[in-house]
Design an enzyme around this catalytic site. Sequence first.
Site, short mmCIF file in Angstrom:
data_model
loop_
_atom_site.label_atom_id
_atom_site.label_comp_id
_atom_site.label_asym_id
_atom_site.label_seq_id
_atom_site.Cartn_x
_atom_site.Cartn_y
_atom_site.Cartn_z
N CYS A 39 42.10 51.30 46.34
CA CYS A 39 40.92 50.71 45.70
C CYS A 39 41.15 49.38 45.02
CB CYS A 39 40.36 51.70 44.67
SG CYS A 39 40.02 53.35 45.30
N HIS A 72 36.88 49.06 38.77
CA HIS A 72 38.28 49.39 39.04
C HIS A 72 39.21 48.18 39.08
CE1 HIS A 72 41.09 52.56 41.07
NE2 HIS A 72 41.43 52.27 39.82
#
Length: 590
Positions: free
Chosen positions: A115, A171
């Site tokens: 991610c 993130h």
Amino acid sequence: MAPGGCAPHHWLCKGTMLVGGVLVGFSVLSLLTYGYLSWDTLGSTLEETETTRAKLGEEPEASAPTSQPHIVFILADDQGFRDVGYHGSEIRTPTLDRLAAEGVKLENYYVQPMCTPSRSQFITGKYQIHTGLQHSVIRPTQPNCLPLDNVTLPQKLKEVGYSTHMVGKWHLGFYRKECMPTQRGFDSFFGSLLGSGDYYTHYKCDSPGICGYDLYENDNAAWDHDNGIYSTQMYTQKVQQILASHNPRTPIFLYIAYQAVHSPLQAPGKYFEHYRSINNINRRRYAAMLACLDEAINNVTLALKRYGYYDNSILIYSSDNGGQPTAGGSNWPLRGSKGSYWEGGIRAVGFVHSPLLKNKGSVCKELVHITDWFPTLITLAEGQIDEDIQLDGYDIWETISEGRRSPRVDILHNIDPIYTKAKNGSWAAGFGIWNTAIQSAIRVNHWKLLTGNPGYSDWVPPQSFSNVGPNRWHNERVSWMTGKTVWLFNITADPYERVDLSGKYPDIVKQLLRRLSQFNKTAVPVRYPAKDPRSNPKLNGGVWGPWFKEDEKKKKPGKIKGENKQKKNKKKTSQKKGQSLHCRLHLADG
């Protein structure tokens, strides 16, 4: 021809040749009552809005007269390479299939295996080794974020008049306020800061007892939006609101980073309807999540058309990494999974859909990487790339829109110096050029080289999901007893990485090892600090959020424990943005 092209007798071409305003009436009560409103329900509300505008003498919103296109970048989370209808999946994705068929499918498109790395490279146009995020992902308890001295894509777009909005998963770190999305170029942010969490409650536990709420609107916890709405649907509603309230005569950048189809595997009941026959519960849940995501993207597309954006828009769709078979994802027939540097971890579903494309309905097999969106989108937005920004991405719009050759001929997939070292790796195995214990991977034209421990390496065929598994008996297992730490593949001829050619072409192995070594000379120190106990949400009102205080920052400006500051290169250069490393090796040597 190979991406970028090369002479037939060049070392890069040896081996096998190329084969084949806010929505009116959208009250909290209505959301609680109806949950996710259908487009038909929204339609009547929007017609009322347009009628009201007419009564007030306002003109209907029309397509923006500016030449700057509206940019919508949709990033799915953990979608496997096979998990789209046009790649042969049993999961129905009619919206994605239609948008891709009417646009340009990217069939040689690469991202990163996890991610944070993919998101950081998208937003900066730089490889991980140039931001210090080479290792793993940013953990919620780490005092770490995308380095503040990196210019971001939304910041550059704002410079040329864009309204910038992010909806979904960030993130990229949040330990201090300066790391938040609204401080990194976005006019507004609605979504989560962490890598995962419950789709309904928006809570996330990083470890036992370390749990907190993770839903934000701009810089504050979005308690008012905590209505138990499934995140895919909630994010889509927010996108519709943004489009309804914005003036399409001015350019907009929408970054929609959906949480789906990342674990935990959750979906509204109605989306299971077509997948009762899938025995594997993880695959069944995953299918329902993807079906919901496909519907959501259809609603985003309809909103673009209804509000006057579509005719001057560019919609880009991408997964952030490969699928995770143990969580229902499928990368078949590619090897490996999320978290690995095999093709199944880094080769992604991607396409561009836009009325502005010249070659609609085509397939692009040229080499494209997620770092390329930074210079491509800035150029399309009529922006400028600063001379001192050393990008790793290329402007590939003509490659996509007109079918021209890609300016990209190589990709540094990564060099991770602190990942678990391969036991049998050594400098000797790397011909004295490279320590093959180090996890690394690089692509140059046809050739791909991996060293160290590349990660989970099985091929996981569809029948693996026939039971509760996936059933490992169906997997094609790879024995590590041979102690290998170097692999070479001709990806053009062997995209499934079944025939290792490292023993047959040692000279090419050496060339790619030298390339890795040269890249490594440009790397900045890894940023991966230890967890900070002050990050515990219990100390921050039960919410995940910035915990680094201003008074502490004043005591140690710019020097936070575990944070390595990137060195600035003050030398002026006339290097073209996105110039490949093989054209600037002399700079590294200097």
